[in-house]
Design a protein around this motif. Structure first.
Motif, PDB file in Angstrom:
ATOM      1  N   ALA A 283    -116.260  -4.026 -43.773  1.00  0.00           N
ATOM      2  CA  ALA A 283    -115.000  -4.604 -44.265  1.00  0.00           C
ATOM      3  C   ALA A 283    -114.818  -4.148 -45.709  1.00  0.00           C
ATOM      4  CB  ALA A 283    -115.019  -6.124 -44.165  1.00  0.00           C
ATOM      5  N   PRO A 284    -114.348  -2.918 -45.918  1.00  0.00           N
ATOM      6  CA  PRO A 284    -114.302  -2.358 -47.273  1.00  0.00           C
ATOM      7  C   PRO A 284    -113.425  -3.138 -48.231  1.00  0.00           C
ATOM      8  CG  PRO A 284    -113.086  -0.965 -45.733  1.00  0.00           C
ATOM      9  CD  PRO A 284    -113.835  -1.966 -44.907  1.00  0.00           C
ATOM     10  N   ARG A 285    -112.387  -3.789 -47.748  1.00  0.00           N
ATOM     11  CA  ARG A 285    -111.512  -4.537 -48.641  1.00  0.00           C
ATOM     12  C   ARG A 285    -112.132  -5.862 -49.083  1.00  0.00           C
ATOM     13  NH1 ARG A 285    -106.265  -2.904 -48.868  1.00  0.00           N
ATOM     14  NH2 ARG A 285    -105.607  -4.997 -49.474  1.00  0.00           N
ATOM     15  N   VAL A 286    -113.169  -6.294 -48.393  1.00  0.00           N
ATOM     16  CA  VAL A 286    -113.794  -7.581 -48.698  1.00  0.00           C
ATOM     17  C   VAL A 286    -115.153  -7.379 -49.350  1.00  0.00           C
ATOM     18  CG1 VAL A 286    -114.645  -9.732 -47.727  1.00  0.00           C
ATOM     19  CG2 VAL A 286    -112.558  -8.703 -46.815  1.00  0.00           C
ATOM     20  N   SER A 287    -116.013  -6.618 -48.698  1.00  0.00           N
ATOM     21  CA  SER A 287    -117.369  -6.401 -49.189  1.00  0.00           C
ATOM     22  C   SER A 287    -117.754  -4.952 -48.913  1.00  0.00           C
ATOM     23  CB  SER A 287    -118.345  -7.372 -48.505  1.00  0.00           C
ATOM     24  OG  SER A 287    -119.636  -7.236 -49.039  1.00  0.00           O
ATOM     25  N   PRO A 288    -117.519  -4.039 -49.862  1.00  0.00           N
ATOM     26  CA  PRO A 288    -117.728  -2.608 -49.609  1.00  0.00           C
ATOM     27  C   PRO A 288    -119.163  -2.234 -49.253  1.00  0.00           C
ATOM     28  CG  PRO A 288    -116.424  -2.954 -51.598  1.00  0.00           C
ATOM     29  CD  PRO A 288    -116.953  -4.294 -51.191  1.00  0.00           C
ATOM     30  N   LYS A 289    -120.151  -3.049 -49.647  1.00  0.00           N
ATOM     31  CA  LYS A 289    -121.539  -2.676 -49.405  1.00  0.00           C
ATOM     32  C   LYS A 289    -122.017  -3.002 -47.992  1.00  0.00           C
ATOM     33  CE  LYS A 289    -123.149  -2.871 -54.185  1.00  0.00           C
ATOM     34  NZ  LYS A 289    -124.122  -3.468 -55.132  1.00  0.00           N
ATOM     35  N   LYS A 290    -121.292  -3.823 -47.272  1.00  0.00           N
ATOM     36  CA  LYS A 290    -121.693  -4.153 -45.899  1.00  0.00           C
ATOM     37  C   LYS A 290    -121.239  -3.041 -44.960  1.00  0.00           C
ATOM     38  CE  LYS A 290    -121.829  -9.185 -46.270  1.00  0.00           C
ATOM     39  NZ  LYS A 290    -121.739  -9.225 -47.752  1.00  0.00           N
ATOM     40  N   THR A 291    -122.115  -2.673 -44.050  1.00  0.00           N
ATOM     41  CA  THR A 291    -121.833  -1.571 -43.136  1.00  0.00           C
ATOM     42  C   THR A 291    -121.976  -2.044 -41.697  1.00  0.00           C
ATOM     43  OG1 THR A 291    -124.145  -0.815 -43.147  1.00  0.00           O
ATOM     44  CG2 THR A 291    -122.660   0.118 -44.816  1.00  0.00           C
ATOM     45  N   TRP A 292    -121.374  -1.251 -40.799  1.00  0.00           N
ATOM     46  CA  TRP A 292    -121.507  -1.550 -39.369  1.00  0.00           C
ATOM     47  C   TRP A 292    -122.952  -1.388 -38.919  1.00  0.00           C
ATOM     48  CZ3 TRP A 292    -118.425  -4.012 -36.202  1.00  0.00           C
ATOM     49  CH2 TRP A 292    -117.061  -4.073 -36.473  1.00  0.00           C
ATOM     50  N   GLU A 293    -123.630  -0.369 -39.448  1.00  0.00           N
ATOM     51  CA  GLU A 293    -125.025  -0.167 -39.061  1.00  0.00           C
ATOM     52  C   GLU A 293    -125.888  -1.362 -39.468  1.00  0.00           C
ATOM     53  OE1 GLU A 293    -123.006   3.751 -39.475  1.00  0.00           O
ATOM     54  OE2 GLU A 293    -123.131   1.916 -40.669  1.00  0.00           O
TER      55      GLU A 293
END
Length: 386
Positions: A283-293
């Motif tokens: 969720a790049p607009r909310v938390s750019p460091k969280k990834t699908w992986e």
């Protein structure tokens, strides 16, 4: 009307003026242009012997010769301006990019500077503190439901205070006294009345917080402050009360252990998986460091851990743990993202620094609160509430 002045003309002037000159379409010879032009009689009808001399309107206007642009000047200007335009307005900019005050490509830690003492996460300290908190909660749940209830609502009280302080920095206000009384009241209502008592306590508390705000001396922002107070009650003490509802079952501490294992394993392995192989933002607009992986890795370990604990603690019913783990993992991720949205809106990185290596109390409860609610529902459907 032409400007000029009249004067008595001498005979020579009158004779020259009476001499007809060349017509407009007559050819012009060099001899004709060499001598200066004589004033003519104008306007017609002047008395004999008077002429009108040239005035300011008859002065010759000097036209500045136009300078022709150099060849291909327009193309050169267009090529010079194009790079600046491409930097100012990207061709891929979306419709909402112009009004979004947050640069979604920059992590929150760079948008809102963190305190100097917390330049980065100390993973070793965070792990040690997390283990202590988890073990303490499990010991309280195993020891007695009342001890667990005291721990739960103690954390809720600290979280409410953190949330109030964060809102106050942006001009929003919640009345602390009624919210804290409602937090304790929800615990008492849940202890004695179960689910029905909890629902009634939430309704009464919402009405009480609104009434308290209405009779307050401040008139400004009454509606927004009342709504924020109701959000606080629903988000923190109401969702936390589902932990107490699970604890009050006969195998309550086992259910608590399964839920805590699912959430903690999900958070931990989502972090490490994202650091190792994370590429696509969740969720790049909310938390750019969280990834699908990272989200997938955390979900796998969270569900597997919950299934293993259920296999051991619930007489081999591993599928119950898997179902609870799956629901808890999804709710935990959504709760974490929801708090990230609120923190971005408030321009803060952490709610506080109360827990070393973790941030604030609410930063640790953000994923646990919604996970507790959905886990209680799944346990109630599969195993009942007693």
């Amino acid at each position: 009307m032409r400007w000029g002045r009249r004067q008595q003309a001498d005979p020579d002037t009158s004779e020259r003026a009476a001499t007809p000159g060349p017509t407009v379409f007559a050819p012009v010879h060099p001899a004709d242009t060499a001598a200066p032009a004589e004033p003519t009689v104008w306007p017609p009808g002047l008395p004999d012997g008077e002429v009108e001399l040239p005035g300011p309107a008859d002065a010759a206007v000097e036209h500045v010769p136009e300078t022709a642009p150099e060849p291909h000047a327009a193309e050169q200007i267009a090529r010079a301006v194009a790079p600046a335009e491409s930097l100012a307005v990207p061709h891929t900019a979306g419709e909402d990019d112009a009004v979004d005050p947050v640069d979604v490509t920059v992590p929150l830690g760079e948008v809102v500077p963190a305190p100097a003492s917390r330049a980065g996460r100390n993973l070793g300290l965070a792990t040690a503190v997390g283990v202590v908190l988890a073990v303490g909660a499990l010991v309280a749940a195993w020891w007695h439901p009342l001890a667990f209830a005291v721990a739960i609502y103690g954390f809720c009280t600290a979280a409410v205070i953190e949330w109030r302080n964060a809102l106050a920095r942006h001009g929003m206000h919640i009345s602390l006294a009624p919210v804290l009384m409602a937090t304790v009241g929800m615990g008492v209502a849940t202890w004695f009345g179960g689910r029905e008592g909890l629902v009634v306590a939430l309704l009464v508390a919402s009405a009480g917080v609104t009434a308290w705000r209405i009779v307050d001396d401040r008139v400004e922002n009454t509606l927004s402050d009342s709504l924020v107070g109701i959000l606080t009650l629903t988000w923190i003490p109401f969702l936390a009360s589902f932990m107490l509802l699970m604890e009050m079952a006969d195998d309550g501490w086992k259910r608590i252990l399964i839920v805590i294992a699912a959430v903690v394993l999900n958070d931990t392995f989502a972090l490490f998986t994202g650091m190792l192989i994370g590429r696509r933002p969740l969720a790049p607009r909310v938390s750019p460091k969280k990834t699908w992986e990272g989200a997938i890795g955390g979900a796998v370990f969270g569900i597997a851990g919950a299934a293993i604990f259920a296999l051991v603690l619930l007489d081999g019913q591993w599928w119950v743990g898997a179902a609870v783990g799956a629901a808890a993992v999804v709710a935990a991720v959504l709760g974490d993202l929801a708090e990230s949205v609120l923190k971005r809106d408030l321009s803060v990185k952490d709610m506080s620094s109360a827990i070393p290596g973790h941030g604030g109390v609410l930063d640790r409860l953000d994923s646990m609160l919604p996970a507790a609610a959905v886990a209680y529902i799944v346990f109630a459907l599969l195993l009942g509430t007693s």
